[in-house]
Scaffold this motif. Structure first.
Motif, PDB file in Angstrom:
ATOM      1  N   ASP A 118     -12.623 -14.711  -3.059  1.00  0.00           N
ATOM      2  CA  ASP A 118     -12.905 -13.715  -3.854  1.00  0.00           C
ATOM      3  C   ASP A 118     -13.529 -12.590  -3.546  1.00  0.00           C
ATOM      4  OD1 ASP A 118     -12.120 -15.793  -6.057  1.00  0.00           O
ATOM      5  OD2 ASP A 118     -14.256 -16.524  -5.936  1.00  0.00           O
ATOM      6  N   GLY A 119     -13.068 -11.370  -4.063  1.00  0.00           N
ATOM      7  CA  GLY A 119     -13.650  -9.935  -3.696  1.00  0.00           C
ATOM      8  C   GLY A 119     -12.793  -8.844  -3.969  1.00  0.00           C
ATOM      9  N   LEU A 120     -11.296  -9.181  -4.412  1.00  0.00           N
ATOM     10  CA  LEU A 120     -10.422  -8.157  -4.549  1.00  0.00           C
ATOM     11  C   LEU A 120     -10.029  -8.066  -6.051  1.00  0.00           C
ATOM     12  CD1 LEU A 120      -8.154  -8.486  -1.434  1.00  0.00           C
ATOM     13  CD2 LEU A 120      -9.786  -7.038  -1.886  1.00  0.00           C
ATOM     14  N   GLU A 121     -10.719  -9.093  -6.986  1.00  0.00           N
ATOM     15  CA  GLU A 121     -10.040  -9.098  -8.305  1.00  0.00           C
ATOM     16  C   GLU A 121     -10.341  -7.706  -9.156  1.00  0.00           C
ATOM     17  OE1 GLU A 121     -14.012 -10.175  -7.451  1.00  0.00           O
ATOM     18  OE2 GLU A 121     -12.492 -11.301  -6.850  1.00  0.00           O
ATOM     19  N   ASN A 122     -11.060  -7.051  -8.672  1.00  0.00           N
ATOM     20  CA  ASN A 122     -11.282  -5.562  -9.398  1.00  0.00           C
ATOM     21  C   ASN A 122     -10.061  -4.691  -9.303  1.00  0.00           C
ATOM     22  OD1 ASN A 122     -14.103  -7.046  -8.876  1.00  0.00           O
ATOM     23  ND2 ASN A 122     -14.454  -5.039 -10.347  1.00  0.00           N
ATOM     24  N   LEU A 123      -9.470  -5.006  -8.138  1.00  0.00           N
ATOM     25  CA  LEU A 123      -8.205  -4.151  -7.803  1.00  0.00           C
ATOM     26  C   LEU A 123      -6.998  -4.787  -8.159  1.00  0.00           C
ATOM     27  CD1 LEU A 123      -9.523  -3.351  -3.956  1.00  0.00           C
ATOM     28  CD2 LEU A 123      -9.667  -2.051  -6.362  1.00  0.00           C
ATOM     29  N   ALA A 124      -6.926  -5.966  -9.133  1.00  0.00           N
ATOM     30  CA  ALA A 124      -5.715  -6.220  -9.571  1.00  0.00           C
ATOM     31  C   ALA A 124      -4.807  -5.063 -10.116  1.00  0.00           C
ATOM     32  CB  ALA A 124      -6.090  -7.375 -10.494  1.00  0.00           C
ATOM     33  N   GLU A 146     -12.207   0.157   0.999  1.00  0.00           N
ATOM     34  CA  GLU A 146     -12.783   0.330   2.389  1.00  0.00           C
ATOM     35  C   GLU A 146     -14.083  -0.686   2.252  1.00  0.00           C
ATOM     36  OE1 GLU A 146     -15.029   3.857   3.052  1.00  0.00           O
ATOM     37  OE2 GLU A 146     -14.279   4.770   1.218  1.00  0.00           O
ATOM     38  N   GLU A 147     -14.635  -0.969   1.295  1.00  0.00           N
ATOM     39  CA  GLU A 147     -15.396  -2.057   1.388  1.00  0.00           C
ATOM     40  C   GLU A 147     -15.147  -3.436   1.621  1.00  0.00           C
ATOM     41  OE1 GLU A 147     -17.790   0.274  -2.546  1.00  0.00           O
ATOM     42  OE2 GLU A 147     -16.847  -1.808  -2.858  1.00  0.00           O
ATOM     43  N   ARG A 148     -13.968  -3.675   1.458  1.00  0.00           N
ATOM     44  CA  ARG A 148     -13.364  -5.277   1.776  1.00  0.00           C
ATOM     45  C   ARG A 148     -12.544  -5.084   3.188  1.00  0.00           C
ATOM     46  NH1 ARG A 148     -16.877  -5.718  -1.544  1.00  0.00           N
ATOM     47  NH2 ARG A 148     -16.581  -6.646  -3.784  1.00  0.00           N
ATOM     48  N   PHE A 149     -12.258  -3.921   3.686  1.00  0.00           N
ATOM     49  CA  PHE A 149     -11.458  -3.826   4.951  1.00  0.00           C
ATOM     50  C   PHE A 149     -12.232  -4.371   6.180  1.00  0.00           C
ATOM     51  CE2 PHE A 149     -10.058  -1.162   8.530  1.00  0.00           C
ATOM     52  CZ  PHE A 149      -8.788  -1.506   8.427  1.00  0.00           C
ATOM     53  N   HIS A 150     -11.328  -5.032   7.124  1.00  0.00           N
ATOM     54  CA  HIS A 150     -12.013  -5.158   8.046  1.00  0.00           C
ATOM     55  C   HIS A 150     -11.133  -4.672   9.306  1.00  0.00           C
ATOM     56  CE1 HIS A 150     -12.209  -7.923  12.040  1.00  0.00           C
ATOM     57  NE2 HIS A 150     -13.289  -8.203  11.514  1.00  0.00           N
ATOM     58  N   SER A 151      -9.905  -4.703   9.495  1.00  0.00           N
ATOM     59  CA  SER A 151      -9.208  -3.865  10.570  1.00  0.00           C
ATOM     60  C   SER A 151      -7.934  -4.320  10.243  1.00  0.00           C
ATOM     61  CB  SER A 151      -9.610  -4.408  11.809  1.00  0.00           C
ATOM     62  OG  SER A 151      -9.110  -6.077  11.782  1.00  0.00           O
ATOM     63  N   LEU A 152      -6.905  -3.574  10.876  1.00  0.00           N
ATOM     64  CA  LEU A 152      -5.397  -3.338  10.873  1.00  0.00           C
ATOM     65  C   LEU A 152      -4.846  -3.308  12.091  1.00  0.00           C
ATOM     66  CD1 LEU A 152      -4.112  -0.584  11.225  1.00  0.00           C
ATOM     67  CD2 LEU A 152      -5.176  -0.108   8.640  1.00  0.00           C
ATOM     68  N   THR A 153      -3.387  -3.784  12.162  1.00  0.00           N
ATOM     69  CA  THR A 153      -2.513  -3.372  13.089  1.00  0.00           C
ATOM     70  C   THR A 153      -1.399  -2.833  12.656  1.00  0.00           C
ATOM     71  OG1 THR A 153      -2.893  -5.754  13.998  1.00  0.00           O
ATOM     72  CG2 THR A 153      -0.829  -4.741  14.643  1.00  0.00           C
ATOM     73  N   ALA A 154      -1.171  -1.601  13.412  1.00  0.00           N
ATOM     74  CA  ALA A 154      -0.285  -0.642  13.096  1.00  0.00           C
ATOM     75  C   ALA A 154       0.616  -0.465  14.563  1.00  0.00           C
ATOM     76  CB  ALA A 154      -0.901   0.775  12.542  1.00  0.00           C
ATOM     77  N   TRP A 155       2.106   0.022  14.175  1.00  0.00           N
ATOM     78  CA  TRP A 155       2.830   0.436  15.213  1.00  0.00           C
ATOM     79  C   TRP A 155       2.748   1.967  15.192  1.00  0.00           C
ATOM     80  CZ3 TRP A 155       5.506  -1.621  19.034  1.00  0.00           C
ATOM     81  CH2 TRP A 155       6.612  -0.869  19.495  1.00  0.00           C
ATOM     82  N   ASP A 156       2.598   2.464  16.601  1.00  0.00           N
ATOM     83  CA  ASP A 156       2.633   3.837  16.591  1.00  0.00           C
ATOM     84  C   ASP A 156       3.925   4.127  16.893  1.00  0.00           C
ATOM     85  OD1 ASP A 156       2.273   6.394  17.722  1.00  0.00           O
ATOM     86  OD2 ASP A 156       0.366   5.981  18.563  1.00  0.00           O
ATOM     87  N   VAL A 157       4.737   4.751  16.012  1.00  0.00           N
ATOM     88  CA  VAL A 157       6.213   5.112  16.250  1.00  0.00           C
ATOM     89  C   VAL A 157       6.288   6.052  17.457  1.00  0.00           C
ATOM     90  CG1 VAL A 157       8.135   6.105  15.106  1.00  0.00           C
ATOM     91  CG2 VAL A 157       6.676   4.622  13.860  1.00  0.00           C
ATOM     92  N   SER A 158       5.642   6.989  17.445  1.00  0.00           N
ATOM     93  CA  SER A 158       6.026   7.956  18.634  1.00  0.00           C
ATOM     94  C   SER A 158       5.697   7.364  20.054  1.00  0.00           C
ATOM     95  CB  SER A 158       4.949   9.268  18.611  1.00  0.00           C
ATOM     96  OG  SER A 158       3.777   8.960  18.371  1.00  0.00           O
ATOM     97  N   ALA A 159       4.380   6.563  20.280  1.00  0.00           N
ATOM     98  CA  ALA A 159       4.202   5.674  21.599  1.00  0.00           C
ATOM     99  C   ALA A 159       5.044   4.543  21.751  1.00  0.00           C
ATOM    100  CB  ALA A 159       2.581   5.790  21.474  1.00  0.00           C
ATOM    101  N   GLY A 160       5.401   4.029  20.387  1.00  0.00           N
ATOM    102  CA  GLY A 160       6.030   2.763  20.788  1.00  0.00           C
ATOM    103  C   GLY A 160       5.343   1.671  21.200  1.00  0.00           C
ATOM    104  N   ARG A 161       4.157   1.701  20.473  1.00  0.00           N
ATOM    105  CA  ARG A 161       3.126   0.456  20.962  1.00  0.00           C
ATOM    106  C   ARG A 161       2.191  -0.013  19.499  1.00  0.00           C
ATOM    107  NH1 ARG A 161      -2.305   2.350  22.221  1.00  0.00           N
ATOM    108  NH2 ARG A 161      -2.464   4.490  22.053  1.00  0.00           N
TER     109      ARG A 161
END
Length: 348
Positions: A118-124, A146-161
């Protein structure tokens, strides 16, 4: 980094093809891409970087819910379609959940509720994908992404990583993030991790929730809040599958206390909300409504008759129609209240 599944091939390829985008943007604008690819495997990301180097530009597409597209979209368009949701860890104070960037946001929220995370129900019922949520830093009914965010994985298209990013890296602000300010097409958000609070406590400060009969007993479950938010949104907002729209089109402007007090003296009905830093957030919908725009139409674009924040495609509207209406509303609000509204969607 996320361990989303990849193919065994180290040389996954992508072949761009022409694509009609009219069904891939919630405003329902007629749009066409000359070069389009779908990303459904992280092994394709190096190939995307190679293609992007040769392309005029790169547009990364999620659910298309926060975009105003031209009839001809230049360069390369890449739709994110990574899928997967999993519990990473049951920590003493939080459920750590990971979701792939291509997951439909509302389905992800419902999955969390169904599993007791639980914790995201207000964002339904917010349209779009998980990967688009950190870009926009979405929020609704008293809860901010942002109150529920921990971290993310992204692909840097320009750097290729791959890059791991914390909240500090994302530079969250009201409906804003680093992703909106970096070069367009630089990032593909592969997966997002959430820290959902344990023990859970309902967030019921929003007036519409306090008035909802489903929540009247004062001790609702997350499922009750989820259902109430869905009912409220369906009553107020048009379904993009029926009426083309991009949700709230304008940000609620934030002004100093002095500006807010001066406006409140002139306009006693002014709707505003105090912010932690002493400033005030003004209700953009109220400002637009007071200027007489609710329910009005300008060409093929119009303002929703139940929610003045929502611009709609009445049928056959173009980006020029939508932005022309938006500009007229901005001018009207600025002339009357001295406040300039800022659009939420990305205009390509």
């Amino acid at each position: 980094m996320s361990n989303l599944s990849a193919t065994d091939s180290a040389h996954a390829t992508l072949k761009p093809t022409p694509q009609d985008l009219s069904h891939l943007n919630t405003l329902g604008l007629a749009a066409h891409a000359g070069a389009f690819v779908t990303l459904d495997d992280i092994a394709q990301l190096p190939a995307l970087s190679a293609l992007a180097q040769q392309a005029e530009s790169l547009l990364v597409l999620g659910g298309g819910s926060n975009l105003v597209l031209p009839e001809r979209v230049p360069g390369l368009v890449a739709r994110v379609a990574f899928h997967g949701v999993r519990l990473l860890e049951a920590q003493p104070d939080a459920w750590l959940i990971e979701a792939a960037g291509g997951e439909i946001w509302h389905r992800f929220v419902e999955t969390c509720v169904n599993n007791g995370w639980d914790g995201l129900e207000n964002l339904a019922l917010i349209p779009g994908t998980v990967g688009a949520a950190p870009v926009q830093n979405i929020g609704a009914y008293g809860v901010e992404f942002e109150e529920r965010f921990h971290s993310l994985t992204a692909w840097d298209v320009s750097a290729g990583r791959f890059v791991e990013m914390t909240a500090a890296d994302c530079r969250y602000a009201y409906r804003d993030s680093a992703f909106k300010h970096d070069a367009p097409g630089r990032w593909v958000i592969v997966s997002v991790r959430f820290a959902l609070p344990r023990p859970w406590r309902p967030v019921l400060a929003y007036p519409d929730l306090q008035r909802h009969p489903r929540l009247a007993d004062g001790a609702p479950a997350a499922r009750d809040i989820f259902e109430a938010v869905c009912e409220i949104r369906r009553a107020k907002l048009p379904d993009p599958a029926v009426t083309g729209n991009a949700g709230s089109f304008f940000k609620n402007p934030i002004v100093t206390a002095a500006v807010r007090d001066a406006l409140a003296e002139r306009y006693p009905g002014l709707v505003s909300y105090a912010q932690p830093d002493g400033r005030y957030k003004l209700a953009a919908g109220w400002l637009i409504d007071q200027c007489g725009w609710k329910g009005r139409t300008l060409g093929a674009a119009g303002v929703h008759d139940r929610q003045a924040l929502v611009l709609v495609n009445r049928g056959g509207a173009t980006a020029a129609d939508i932005m022309g209406l938006a500009a007229a509303i901005q001018d009207a609000v600025a002339q009357r209240y001295g406040v300039r509204l800022e659009p939420e969607p990305v205009v390509v």
